[in-house]
Design a protein around this motif. Structure first.
Motif, PDB file in Angstrom:
ATOM      1  N   GLU A 269       0.842  -1.194   0.000  1.00  0.00           N
ATOM      2  CA  GLU A 269       0.000   0.000   0.000  1.00  0.00           C
ATOM      3  C   GLU A 269       0.879   1.246   0.000  1.00  0.00           C
ATOM      4  OE1 GLU A 269      -2.382  -0.369   3.465  1.00  0.00           O
ATOM      5  OE2 GLU A 269      -3.447  -2.163   2.768  1.00  0.00           O
ATOM      6  N   PHE A 270       0.391   2.321  -0.642  1.00  0.00           N
ATOM      7  CA  PHE A 270       1.108   3.579  -0.687  1.00  0.00           C
ATOM      8  C   PHE A 270       0.176   4.709  -0.297  1.00  0.00           C
ATOM      9  CE2 PHE A 270       2.474   7.396  -3.176  1.00  0.00           C
ATOM     10  CZ  PHE A 270       3.658   7.633  -2.493  1.00  0.00           C
ATOM     11  N   GLN A 271       0.647   5.526   0.645  1.00  0.00           N
ATOM     12  CA  GLN A 271      -0.123   6.690   1.079  1.00  0.00           C
ATOM     13  C   GLN A 271       0.689   7.939   0.781  1.00  0.00           C
ATOM     14  OE1 GLN A 271      -0.856   6.803   5.291  1.00  0.00           O
ATOM     15  NE2 GLN A 271      -1.783   8.847   5.234  1.00  0.00           N
ATOM     16  N   LEU A 272       0.155   8.824  -0.033  1.00  0.00           N
ATOM     17  CA  LEU A 272       0.806  10.096  -0.319  1.00  0.00           C
ATOM     18  C   LEU A 272       0.462  11.064   0.812  1.00  0.00           C
ATOM     19  CD1 LEU A 272       2.492  11.763  -2.293  1.00  0.00           C
ATOM     20  CD2 LEU A 272       0.370  12.388  -3.474  1.00  0.00           C
ATOM     21  N   GLN A 273       1.485  11.507   1.536  1.00  0.00           N
ATOM     22  CA  GLN A 273       1.250  12.297   2.740  1.00  0.00           C
ATOM     23  C   GLN A 273       1.382  13.801   2.539  1.00  0.00           C
ATOM     24  OE1 GLN A 273       4.241  10.042   5.000  1.00  0.00           O
ATOM     25  NE2 GLN A 273       2.603   9.320   6.338  1.00  0.00           N
ATOM     26  N   ALA A 274       2.257  14.213   1.606  1.00  0.00           N
ATOM     27  CA  ALA A 274       2.447  15.651   1.382  1.00  0.00           C
ATOM     28  C   ALA A 274       3.115  15.869   0.040  1.00  0.00           C
ATOM     29  CB  ALA A 274       3.297  16.274   2.487  1.00  0.00           C
ATOM     30  N   THR A 275       2.836  17.026  -0.580  1.00  0.00           N
ATOM     31  CA  THR A 275       3.502  17.443  -1.811  1.00  0.00           C
ATOM     32  C   THR A 275       4.009  18.860  -1.615  1.00  0.00           C
ATOM     33  OG1 THR A 275       2.035  16.061  -3.150  1.00  0.00           O
ATOM     34  CG2 THR A 275       3.253  17.787  -4.297  1.00  0.00           C
ATOM     35  N   ASP A 276       5.234  19.105  -2.021  1.00  0.00           N
ATOM     36  CA  ASP A 276       5.829  20.423  -1.881  1.00  0.00           C
ATOM     37  C   ASP A 276       5.083  21.441  -2.736  1.00  0.00           C
ATOM     38  OD1 ASP A 276       7.954  22.284  -1.076  1.00  0.00           O
ATOM     39  OD2 ASP A 276       8.567  22.157  -3.179  1.00  0.00           O
ATOM     40  N   ALA A 277       4.859  22.617  -2.185  1.00  0.00           N
ATOM     41  CA  ALA A 277       4.068  23.637  -2.884  1.00  0.00           C
ATOM     42  C   ALA A 277       4.790  24.218  -4.092  1.00  0.00           C
ATOM     43  CB  ALA A 277       3.700  24.767  -1.911  1.00  0.00           C
ATOM     44  N   LEU A 278       6.137  24.202  -4.083  1.00  0.00           N
ATOM     45  CA  LEU A 278       6.907  24.859  -5.138  1.00  0.00           C
ATOM     46  C   LEU A 278       7.590  23.885  -6.094  1.00  0.00           C
ATOM     47  CD1 LEU A 278       8.557  27.684  -3.005  1.00  0.00           C
ATOM     48  CD2 LEU A 278       6.492  27.814  -4.413  1.00  0.00           C
ATOM     49  N   SER A 279       7.354  22.595  -5.906  1.00  0.00           N
ATOM     50  CA  SER A 279       7.952  21.597  -6.787  1.00  0.00           C
ATOM     51  C   SER A 279       7.066  20.360  -6.780  1.00  0.00           C
ATOM     52  CB  SER A 279       9.373  21.249  -6.322  1.00  0.00           C
ATOM     53  OG  SER A 279       9.337  20.468  -5.137  1.00  0.00           O
ATOM     54  N   ASN A 280       7.544  19.300  -7.406  1.00  0.00           N
ATOM     55  CA  ASN A 280       6.795  18.043  -7.414  1.00  0.00           C
ATOM     56  C   ASN A 280       7.275  17.073  -6.350  1.00  0.00           C
ATOM     57  OD1 ASN A 280       5.051  18.634  -9.620  1.00  0.00           O
ATOM     58  ND2 ASN A 280       6.760  18.313 -11.021  1.00  0.00           N
ATOM     59  N   ALA A 281       8.116  17.522  -5.437  1.00  0.00           N
ATOM     60  CA  ALA A 281       8.622  16.652  -4.372  1.00  0.00           C
ATOM     61  C   ALA A 281       7.470  16.137  -3.515  1.00  0.00           C
ATOM     62  CB  ALA A 281       9.633  17.401  -3.515  1.00  0.00           C
ATOM     63  N   ARG A 282       7.565  14.860  -3.106  1.00  0.00           N
ATOM     64  CA  ARG A 282       6.484  14.212  -2.360  1.00  0.00           C
ATOM     65  C   ARG A 282       7.045  13.491  -1.139  1.00  0.00           C
ATOM     66  NH1 ARG A 282       3.192  11.284  -6.384  1.00  0.00           N
ATOM     67  NH2 ARG A 282       4.099   9.325  -5.669  1.00  0.00           N
ATOM     68  N   ALA A 283       6.202  13.388  -0.119  1.00  0.00           N
ATOM     69  CA  ALA A 283       6.471  12.533   1.031  1.00  0.00           C
ATOM     70  C   ALA A 283       5.355  11.508   1.110  1.00  0.00           C
ATOM     71  CB  ALA A 283       6.534  13.349   2.322  1.00  0.00           C
ATOM     72  N   GLY A 284       5.728  10.248   1.292  1.00  0.00           N
ATOM     73  CA  GLY A 284       4.725   9.197   1.327  1.00  0.00           C
ATOM     74  C   GLY A 284       5.089   8.080   2.278  1.00  0.00           C
ATOM     75  N   LEU A 285       4.241   7.068   2.309  1.00  0.00           N
ATOM     76  CA  LEU A 285       4.450   5.921   3.183  1.00  0.00           C
ATOM     77  C   LEU A 285       4.064   4.652   2.430  1.00  0.00           C
ATOM     78  CD1 LEU A 285       5.183   4.963   6.088  1.00  0.00           C
ATOM     79  CD2 LEU A 285       2.735   5.101   6.603  1.00  0.00           C
ATOM     80  N   ILE A 286       5.027   3.754   2.265  1.00  0.00           N
ATOM     81  CA  ILE A 286       4.788   2.448   1.666  1.00  0.00           C
ATOM     82  C   ILE A 286       4.671   1.427   2.788  1.00  0.00           C
ATOM     83  CG2 ILE A 286       5.734   0.637   0.175  1.00  0.00           C
ATOM     84  CD1 ILE A 286       7.295   2.857  -1.292  1.00  0.00           C
ATOM     85  N   THR A 287       3.639   0.612   2.734  1.00  0.00           N
ATOM     86  CA  THR A 287       3.446  -0.432   3.743  1.00  0.00           C
ATOM     87  C   THR A 287       3.552  -1.796   3.076  1.00  0.00           C
ATOM     88  OG1 THR A 287       1.975   1.011   5.017  1.00  0.00           O
ATOM     89  CG2 THR A 287       1.920  -1.340   5.526  1.00  0.00           C
ATOM     90  N   THR A 288       4.489  -2.609   3.554  1.00  0.00           N
ATOM     91  CA  THR A 288       4.644  -3.982   3.078  1.00  0.00           C
ATOM     92  C   THR A 288       4.477  -4.927   4.266  1.00  0.00           C
ATOM     93  OG1 THR A 288       7.011  -4.331   3.514  1.00  0.00           O
ATOM     94  CG2 THR A 288       6.431  -3.066   1.539  1.00  0.00           C
ATOM     95  N   ASP A 289       4.427  -6.209   3.981  1.00  0.00           N
ATOM     96  CA  ASP A 289       4.291  -7.186   5.059  1.00  0.00           C
ATOM     97  C   ASP A 289       5.556  -7.311   5.898  1.00  0.00           C
ATOM     98  OD1 ASP A 289       1.717  -7.633   4.315  1.00  0.00           O
ATOM     99  OD2 ASP A 289       2.098  -9.526   3.277  1.00  0.00           O
ATOM    100  N   HIS A 290       6.665  -6.744   5.432  1.00  0.00           N
ATOM    101  CA  HIS A 290       7.902  -6.748   6.218  1.00  0.00           C
ATOM    102  C   HIS A 290       8.201  -5.388   6.845  1.00  0.00           C
ATOM    103  CE1 HIS A 290       8.955 -10.613   4.157  1.00  0.00           C
ATOM    104  NE2 HIS A 290       9.459 -10.858   5.341  1.00  0.00           N
ATOM    105  N   GLY A 291       7.259  -4.466   6.760  1.00  0.00           N
ATOM    106  CA  GLY A 291       7.472  -3.190   7.423  1.00  0.00           C
ATOM    107  C   GLY A 291       7.137  -2.007   6.537  1.00  0.00           C
ATOM    108  N   ARG A 292       7.244  -0.828   7.123  1.00  0.00           N
ATOM    109  CA  ARG A 292       6.880   0.411   6.441  1.00  0.00           C
ATOM    110  C   ARG A 292       8.133   1.113   5.917  1.00  0.00           C
ATOM    111  NH1 ARG A 292       2.821   3.934   9.900  1.00  0.00           N
ATOM    112  NH2 ARG A 292       4.738   4.273  11.089  1.00  0.00           N
TER     113      ARG A 292
END
Length: 376
Positions: A2-25
């Protein structure tokens, strides 16, 4: 996965997200150390976990298939158990390694015929059997088999190569959908966007890849001889098309500057052998610039390797000592440099993430870019 997009930079396309796998985040953006044969060179797993703080590492299908082989990996219960690593693993399909064996391989519609670099034995990789091999390896994220043409390839060759890669992708995707993991946990499958440095081919590939609806998508065939600015243009083109709600993985990149530029363009995951390979040759990357530890200027510098560095080796050892280790060709120098570089790369992507979340990534990136490109 699973992937959750948590934030996008206002002045660029930079992103912060969270990937969840069965072996951890996995918090993104993230750099992934390369453990080609089930080992990140010169670094213990406990150092990767506790000091470098690697959230995910890589293995390689080509190398693991040849040695130790699928039978050993199956008996071990997969690569996680074989190497004692409980966090996520991604496996490259081996396409790039087969590409690098240009004198010992032949590409046909059915797959890639090649000779082992170990003993010269003949083998065939197909889109289907690569999925089967990656099922046995047991990586959390598996890559599709592709052809990786050189960055300087002529248009006709690039177009023909892309057609083969996309036909292979359809076959690999079918095999992935009709099979399951062997060890009781889920495995994701990432297609790869190729197309060399030709915008129309990159767009075509990105559209076809996006239509699959895979858990994540990769950008391959860059940093293979083309100018850096061309690479950045290709990333921009592809990321305009790849879905924003899936992680984007830029394969085999690169320098700290490359990583910062890729993050600004919306890349979430990166890997490269550079921090360990260059480290073993005495090159250290820091937030203040690049140090060549073979340089005589460090011979009587007893200050810490990097006083404000993220790793214990940065404060435990002096520049003079590390320079002495390289001058003496001591393995410990390679170990210290590899740990330092990996810890720095992971620090860099963590800092990028923090500034994306804080809303000031663009300014931080510009300042950091000046720092990491200096020669000390």
């Amino acid at each position: 996965m699973e992937f959750q997009l948590q934030a996008t930079d206002a002045l660029s396309n930079a992103r912060a997200g969270l990937i969840t796998t069965d072996h951890g985040r996995i918090e993104t953006p993230v750099f992934m150390p390369v453990g080609t044969v089930g080992s990140v060179k010169a670094v213990h797993q406990h150092e990767l976990r506790d000091d470098v703080n690697a959230q995910i590492i890589l293995g390689n299908t080509y190398h693991l298939y040849l040695r130790p082989g699928t039978e050993i990996l199956r008996q071990a219960g997969g690569l996680h158990k074989f190497i004692g690593w409980e966090r996520p693993i991604l496996t490259d399909s081996g396409g790039f390694q087969v590409f690098s064996l240009s004198s010992n391989r032949k590409l046909k519609e059915e797959g890639a015929y090649f000779r082992s670099h170990i003993d010269g034995s003949k083998h065939l990789f197909t889109p289907e059997n690569v999925v089967d091999i990656e099922r046995i390896i047991g990586a959390d994220i598996m890559m599709a088999l592709d052809e990786c043409p050189p960055g300087t390839a002529e248009y006709d060759y690039a177009k023909k190569s892309l057609g083969l890669t996309m036909r292979w992708l359809q076959r690999g995707w079918k095999r992935y959908k009709e099979t399951e993991g062997l060890y009781g946990y889920r495995q994701a499958y990432f297609p790869i966007v190729q197309g060399c440095t030709y915008p129309d081919l990159r767009r075509q590939a990105a559209r076809e890849v996006a239509e699959l609806g895979a858990d994540g998508n990769a950008i391959g065939g860059l940093a293979v001889g083309e100018p850096a600015e061309v690479m950045y243009d290709m990333i921009d083109i592809v990321n305009e098309i790849l879905p924003a709600d899936r992680p984007r993985y830029l394969m085999g990149v690169g320098t700290p500057a490359n990583i910062l530029e890729a993050i600004e363009r919306g890349v979430d995951m990166m890997d490269c052998v550079m921090p360990t390979r260059n480290g073993r040759n005495g090159m250290l990357f820091t937030r203040h610039g690049v140090m060549n530890m073979r340089n005589k200027k460090w011979a009587d510098d007893f200050s810490p390797l990097q006083e404000d560095g993220p790793s214990y080796v940065d404060r435990a050892y002096s520049k003079a000592y590390v320079r002495h280790l390289f001058a003496s060709q001591e393995i410990l120098g390679m170990q210290i440099a590899s740990i330092h570089n990996l810890a720095f790369y992971l620090w860099l992507t963590r800092e990028a993430r923090a500034h994306i979340l804080a809303g000031d990534f663009k300014q931080w990136k510009a300042e950091m870019l000046e720092c990491v490109t200096r020669k000390l």
